[in-house]
Design an enzyme around this catalytic site. Structure first.
Site, PDB file in Angstrom:
ATOM      1  CE  LYS A  75     -19.722 -40.965   1.390  1.00 13.12           C
ATOM      2  NZ  LYS A  75     -20.548 -39.835   1.747  1.00 13.12           N
ATOM      3  CE  LYS A 116     -24.190 -38.150  -1.351  1.00 10.94           C
ATOM      4  NZ  LYS A 116     -24.900 -39.108  -0.495  1.00 10.94           N
ATOM      5  CE  LYS A 142     -24.887 -37.024  11.115  1.00  8.60           C
ATOM      6  NZ  LYS A 142     -24.412 -38.380  11.419  1.00  8.60           N
ATOM      7  CD  GLU A 155     -24.898 -40.822   8.285  1.00 10.98           C
ATOM      8  OE1 GLU A 155     -24.425 -40.285   9.299  1.00 10.98           O
ATOM      9  OE2 GLU A 155     -24.573 -40.490   7.120  1.00 10.98           O
ATOM     10  NE  ARG A 197     -17.505 -42.800  12.144  1.00 13.03           N
ATOM     11  CZ  ARG A 197     -18.499 -41.933  12.140  1.00 13.03           C
ATOM     12  NH1 ARG A 197     -19.253 -41.800  13.207  1.00 13.03           N
ATOM     13  NH2 ARG A 197     -18.770 -41.197  11.085  1.00 13.03           N
ATOM     14  CB  VAL A 199     -20.450 -37.406  17.529  1.00 12.22           C
ATOM     15  CG1 VAL A 199     -20.517 -36.225  18.492  1.00 12.22           C
ATOM     16  CG2 VAL A 199     -19.139 -37.421  16.765  1.00 12.22           C
ATOM     17  NE  ARG A 239     -22.281 -33.653  16.629  1.00 12.65           N
ATOM     18  CZ  ARG A 239     -21.745 -34.385  15.656  1.00 12.65           C
ATOM     19  NH1 ARG A 239     -20.599 -34.017  15.111  1.00 12.65           N
ATOM     20  NH2 ARG A 239     -22.353 -35.467  15.221  1.00 12.65           N
TER      21      ARG A 239
END
Ligand code: ADP
Length: 460
Positions: A116, A157, A236, A274, A291, A294, A337
């Site tokens: 990050k 983080k 999420k 994001e 990648r 979902v 989901r």
């Protein structure tokens, strides 16, 4: 184009990739653990290879076994899906060293964007705004100085972080001292890397992300945004497109920012940038996922593009036969989901047998699932049972279709998160399109009360 692809994953995403393969006339090879021998992705594939025991570490994460499976079946390319080895730069490298095409961005890009702190500095270089923050912070004193510089609250983080782990918010200096140590310890234990940095914590932002794809011919195209503000512990739960907070003008600005980042880092393949969108309309880079995600079906539903097929075509060297102007967002899509978990017991995962499964259908509904009647949900992996995606001419119709679909859906034998989703879809803040990343926290007592009433009505 490839003749045969090995899919290094399981569950609904393995099926999704195989469906794309079948439409492209490509043979698919499934890998599976011993616990997944009866899985739908194994039955659907043209060939399958057992790569190890039940635990992920002994199967879906075991690189030598996966490479051996690709060799013995004569696969030419490897698709990692999401999770497992999808963002493992070493795996990407090993695939290429063994002469398999890696269906994703290059190992170097995965490595740089996966860290990050490195991703932050690459983003700054690309001229894309980031949340005010530090480089790596090596001591409590440095952390305190950052707190004073940015003002509280701040967020600590882990640079190697992911899946919401290794992140701690601090509202004052005492909490910062305590959480700095806690975040480093958690990061060290989870990722084997305890390096952390500090960012200003935005109090009421939305999570808005841009889906993009880059081919090997210099074209980078974005597919608009997804709003993923409905989260539980930074994970999420519901995603939608378009975001109720994003105008066409803002969409183009966020899209261009994401595209410049992708260009700057030499990105190829599908990826997601994001952002946090603040209340005043400013947006800041948070991270880039290297990648397929979902929630990609949401973007497929509103743009009409088959992202999975294009991801494969791009890996095979094909050039986009469309331009940015051909990407038009039509109507509204929402994804829920559905997990095997009990929302009344703090969302505790509940693996077990699904005695009977009935998937919803009808206009505007898409169901991506690997579940079938009598399927045993193994306890070894994540608890995702199905993704239900509803598309409508506008948000109101998409919500109405989702409510209907959820009420048609039957998973007999297990508690699922379905009733919880129905509560969210009846919540006034959500319905007004005003949910931020604090939504769940702020509305939890209302949502839980709704769940209790729902459970009582069903008992009665
Ligand atoms: P991970 O890689 O673990 O998913 P992210 O960096 O993507 O972590 O952040 C996950 C979530 O944490 C975001 O969607 C958002 O809700 C929250 N978050 C992260 N950074 C900030 C910040 N600076 N201010 C406010 N919320 C944040």
């Amino acid at each position: 184009m490839f003749n045969k692809i090995l899919i290094a994953n399981r569950g609904e995403i393995a099926l999704r990739i195989m469906r794309a393969c079948r439409e492209l006339g490509i043979q698919s090879v499934a890998i599976h653990s011993s616990a997944d021998a009866d899985s739908l992705h194994v039955k659907y594939a043209d060939e399958s290879v057992c790569v190890g025991k039940s635990s992920s570490a002994e199967s879906y994460l075991r690189i030598p076994n996966i490479i051996a499976a690709a060799e013995i079946t004569g696969a030419e390319a490897i698709h990692p899906g999401y999770g497992f080895l999808a963002e493992n730069a070493e795996f990407a490298e090993i695939c290429v060293e063994n002469d398999f095409t890696w269906i994703g961005p290059s190992a170097d890009v995965i490595r740089n964007l996966g860290d990050k702190a490195t991703a932050r500095s690459m983003t700054v270089e690309a001229g894309v705004p980031v949340v005010p923050g530090t480089g790596l912070v090596d001591s409590v004193e440095e952390a305190e100085a950052a707190g004073r510089q940015f003002g509280f609250p701040v967020i600590i983080k882990a640079t190697a972080g992911g899946g919401g782990k290794g992140m701690r918010v601090a509202w004052d200096e005492a909490e910062l001292r305590k959480n700095y140590v806690a975040a480093r310890t958690e990061a060290g234990a989870s990722f084997g890397n305890d390096a952390v940095y500090i960012e200003k914590y935005l109090v009421n932002p939305r999570h808005v992300e841009i889906q993009l794809m880059a081919d090997h011919h210099g074209n980078v195209i974005h597919f608009g945004e997804r709003d993923c503000s409905v989260q539980r512990r930074h994970q999420k739960l519901i995603e939608e497109a378009p975001s109720p907070a994003v105008s066409e003008e803002l969409r183009q600005r966020m899209g261009s920012a994401a595209v410049s980042l992708a260009r700057n880092v030499g990105y190829r393949s599908a990826g997601t940038v994001e952002f946090l969108l603040d209340e005043d309309g400013s947006f800041y880079f948070m991270e880039m996922n290297t990648r397929i995600q979902v929630e990609h079906p949401v973007s497929e539903m509103v743009t009409g593009f088959d992202l999975m097929k294009w991801m494969i075509r791009v890996a095979a060297g094909e050039q986009f036969d469309f331009t940015q102007d051909d990407v038009v967002v039509k109507g509204h899509a929402i994804e829920c989901r559905i997990n095997a978990e009990n929302p009344e017991r703090d969302f505790m995962p509940c693996p077990g047998r699904v005695f009977y499964f009935h998937a919803p259908g009808g206009p505007g509904i898409r169901v991506d699932t690997h579940v079938y009647s009598d399927y045993l949900v193994p306890p070894h992996y994540d608890s995702l049972l199905a993704k239900i995606i509803a598309h409508g001419k506008d948000r109101e119709e998409a919500v109405a279709r989702m409510r209907r679909a959820l009420s048609e859906c039957v998973f007999e034998g297990l508690p699922t998160s379905t009733p919880f989703h129905l509560e969210v879809l009846n919540n006034p803040v959500f319905l007004q399109g005003k949910a931020t990343t604090r939504f769940l926290e702020e509305e939890l007592s209302h949502l839980q009360e709704g769940l209790r009433v729902r459970a009582k009505t069903e008992e009665g």
